[in-house]
Design a protein around this motif. Sequence first.
Motif, PDB file in Angstrom:
ATOM      1  N   VAL A 210     -51.903  67.398 -20.774  1.00 34.48           N
ATOM      2  CA  VAL A 210     -51.069  65.916 -20.660  1.00 34.48           C
ATOM      3  C   VAL A 210     -51.411  65.236 -19.693  1.00 34.48           C
ATOM      4  CG1 VAL A 210     -48.529  64.929 -20.937  1.00 34.48           C
ATOM      5  CG2 VAL A 210     -49.123  67.287 -22.298  1.00 34.48           C
ATOM      6  N   LEU A 211     -51.357  65.593 -18.523  1.00 33.95           N
ATOM      7  CA  LEU A 211     -51.635  64.927 -17.301  1.00 33.95           C
ATOM      8  C   LEU A 211     -53.121  64.396 -17.608  1.00 33.95           C
ATOM      9  CD1 LEU A 211     -50.018  66.874 -14.586  1.00 33.95           C
ATOM     10  CD2 LEU A 211     -49.423  64.970 -15.573  1.00 33.95           C
ATOM     11  N   THR A 212     -54.082  65.259 -17.896  1.00 38.73           N
ATOM     12  CA  THR A 212     -55.437  64.918 -18.209  1.00 38.73           C
ATOM     13  C   THR A 212     -55.630  63.603 -19.112  1.00 38.73           C
ATOM     14  OG1 THR A 212     -56.178  67.108 -17.779  1.00 38.73           O
ATOM     15  CG2 THR A 212     -57.723  65.545 -18.937  1.00 38.73           C
ATOM     16  N   ALA A 213     -54.736  63.614 -20.252  1.00 38.19           N
ATOM     17  CA  ALA A 213     -54.678  62.883 -21.411  1.00 38.19           C
ATOM     18  C   ALA A 213     -54.478  61.444 -20.804  1.00 38.19           C
ATOM     19  CB  ALA A 213     -53.873  63.036 -22.530  1.00 38.19           C
ATOM     20  N   PHE A 214     -53.257  61.377 -19.981  1.00 37.91           N
ATOM     21  CA  PHE A 214     -52.762  60.282 -19.319  1.00 37.91           C
ATOM     22  C   PHE A 214     -53.849  59.614 -18.343  1.00 37.91           C
ATOM     23  CE2 PHE A 214     -48.347  61.769 -20.176  1.00 37.91           C
ATOM     24  CZ  PHE A 214     -48.151  60.638 -21.374  1.00 37.91           C
TER      25      PHE A 214
END
Length: 233
Positions: A210-214
């Motif tokens: 999720v953090l990578t996507a943002f």
Amino acid sequence: MAAAQFAVVLATSVVNVALPRIQSGVGLSDGAAPWVVNAYGLAFGALLLAGGRAADLPGRRRTLLAGLTVFGAASLVAGLAPSAGPLIAARAVQGAGAAVVAPAALALVLDVFPPGPVGVWGAVSGAGAAAGVLLGGLLAQLLGWAWPFHTVALGTALVAGGVTVLVPRVPGGTPGRFDLLGTAAVTSALTAPVWGTTAARGTGWSAPQVLTAFALGVLSRDVGDTRAGCLNR
């Protein structure tokens, strides 16, 4: 042209009521089931700008027919999918086709009927959303989970035939080129945060993916802004 827009909106809502039957028919897990809806909407929204640009280059009528072919074929494949993976992939491809169909159809309306019956266009969009909710549940109940997809595929084939016969040829595409890097950056900037938000429901907001996507969304936005500045100069 209105029928093409109707099909695009119909495909968005036709699975909503039918989703429980689709889930049981294909064997979708609770986590995978929402992606039957999300994959279509995500691909459609992320590629809409690219679809509009594509419609300007080779010619709108030709682009519309190509988009309808992809859209209808993907709907047929979705109805024949044996498992979750092929179904979700087919829905994503269907959304990509819709992202080409919608701007090309509207551009043709404005070309052939200036300044364009925009009121009719808006009414058809609303009707497609309402019809999808009704037809999705009815078809799944009476004929089986695959028939919402097969019905959209059949309707798309009829629309493509109507475009071929009835829509006049308009002057060719506009000069220019397709900016692949800029398109990829804009698409990633739109898609990555939405995917991260959707995935966070199941994994939590602090999950690495999720953090990578943002982070990818922010980086892609910066690349897109830089690319736009270079092209404007």
